[in-house]
Design an enzyme around this catalytic site. Structure first.
Site, PDB file in Angstrom:
ATOM      1  CD  GLU A  81      -4.705   4.211  -1.383  1.00  0.00           C
ATOM      2  OE1 GLU A  81      -5.051   4.421  -0.430  1.00  0.00           O
ATOM      3  OE2 GLU A  81      -5.646   4.170  -2.579  1.00  0.00           O
ATOM      4  CG  ASN A  92      -5.384  11.325  -5.365  1.00  0.00           C
ATOM      5  OD1 ASN A  92      -4.643  11.468  -6.314  1.00  0.00           O
ATOM      6  ND2 ASN A  92      -5.926  10.271  -5.117  1.00  0.00           N
ATOM      7  CG  HIS A 125      -7.710  13.608  -8.392  1.00  0.00           C
ATOM      8  ND1 HIS A 125      -8.139  12.565  -7.550  1.00  0.00           N
ATOM      9  CD2 HIS A 125      -8.468  14.448  -7.917  1.00  0.00           C
ATOM     10  CE1 HIS A 125      -8.959  12.747  -6.359  1.00  0.00           C
ATOM     11  NE2 HIS A 125      -9.132  14.014  -6.744  1.00  0.00           N
ATOM     12  CG  ASP A 155      -4.766   9.101 -12.288  1.00  0.00           C
ATOM     13  OD1 ASP A 155      -5.151   8.621 -11.238  1.00  0.00           O
ATOM     14  OD2 ASP A 155      -5.598   9.608 -13.158  1.00  0.00           O
ATOM     15  CG  ASP A 173      -1.811   1.312   1.369  1.00  0.00           C
ATOM     16  OD1 ASP A 173      -2.741   1.319   0.479  1.00  0.00           O
ATOM     17  OD2 ASP A 173      -1.414   2.110   2.086  1.00  0.00           O
TER      18      ASP A 173
END
Length: 286
Positions: A200, A165, A170, A174, A157
């Site tokens: 994630e 973010n 965002h 990505d 994780d």
């Protein structure tokens, strides 16, 4: 197509015999009607009955011969196409109508097959990162031979991904996900598997590896994440936490659950660390 399937019980292995049976029944309807009328009225004539029967059989044979002659070029075209498709050879000249018809059917079948393949890939692949998704990962595990279903499962994780973010946008989030997927894929062996587990989180199978090997590989990736960060938030490099559990090839759901519990222990331990799942339910942080 519905009529073809509905009549498949008639000579299912021979299309020609099925056509003959259908033609025979269809062309004998007048004869059947004549017999029924003759029996009902008592006026049936044996000579006329035999003559009509012979004429009907001859007509059926001619019809079947004609149908077979019309089908032969299509069968020949199909055989030639199957032989020459891989070489890219041109279709044989068997008539503009038949060639156009078969070429159209072949193009439609090719397009449908390509669409089916695209749908299959889409169902098993994460569209953002290009690696396997959860379903693809599990199907790869299921496809392993029985004697190779072992190793270590890791659930990984990205730490504080929400801050990426919130503070960087965002689009940057990505990009971080894609960069992390590339980092994991490039640092594991070809025999190993990596997938985006969701959000994630990522899953890794260290194929036929022991915990020490999986732990060492993840520690090496973690060190590189600090030395060559894929992104920086508030002056800190983006890091990850991971949970590891041995997999003996039997209970994958139980193994994933234990790896997930080890991941949460790594988060509780301050993140940017790796924890191992132990049979007794205890974890060891590294």
């Amino acid at each position: 197509m519905q009529f073809y399937l509905a009549t498949s019980f008639i000579f299912p292995r021979s299309l020609r015999l099925r056509l003959f049976a259908l033609c025979f029944v269809a062309t004998h309807l007048p004869l059947i009607g004549y017999c029924a009328w003759g029996l009902a009225t008592g006026r049936i004539a044996l000579f006329e009955f035999i003559l009509l029967t012979l004429a009907t059989v001859i007509g059926t044979t001619l019809a079947l011969f004609g149908i077979g002659a019309l089908l032969n070029p299509i069968h020949a075209l199909a055989d030639a196409l199957n032989r020459n498709e891989e070489d890219g050879a041109a279709l044989p000249e068997v008539g503009d109508v038949i060639q156009t018809l078969y070429a159209g059917v072949h193009r439609a079948a090719t397009a449908t097959r390509a669409q089916m393949e695209d749908l299959t890939i889409a169902a098993l692949e994460d569209p953002l990162t290009g690696i396997a998704n959860r379903r693809g990962f599990l199907e790869q595990l299921d496809a392993l031979p029985a004697d190779q279903r072992r190793g270590c499962i890791a659930i990984v994780d990205i730490d504080f991904f929400k801050q990426v973010n919130d503070k960087l946008g965002h689009d940057e989030g990505d990009r971080v996900l894609c960069a992390f997927a590339d980092r994991l894929s490039s640092q594991i062996r070809r025999a190993d598997m990596v997938a985006r587990w969701g959000g994630e989180e990522f899953a890794i199978l260290f194929h036929e590896s022991i915990e020490d090997e999986a732990d060492w590989t993840l520690a090496r990736i973690a060190a590189r994440m600090r030395e060559e960060p894929i992104s920086i938030v508030d002056g800190r490099p983006v890091t990850f936490s991971a949970g590891i559990c041995c997999w003996n090839g039997e209970d994958i759901e139980g193994t994933l659950h234990l790896a997930d519990e080890a991941l949460y222990e790594a988060k509780r331990s301050g993140r940017d660390c790796i924890c191992r799942a132990l049979p007794a339910g205890q974890q060891v942080a590294d």
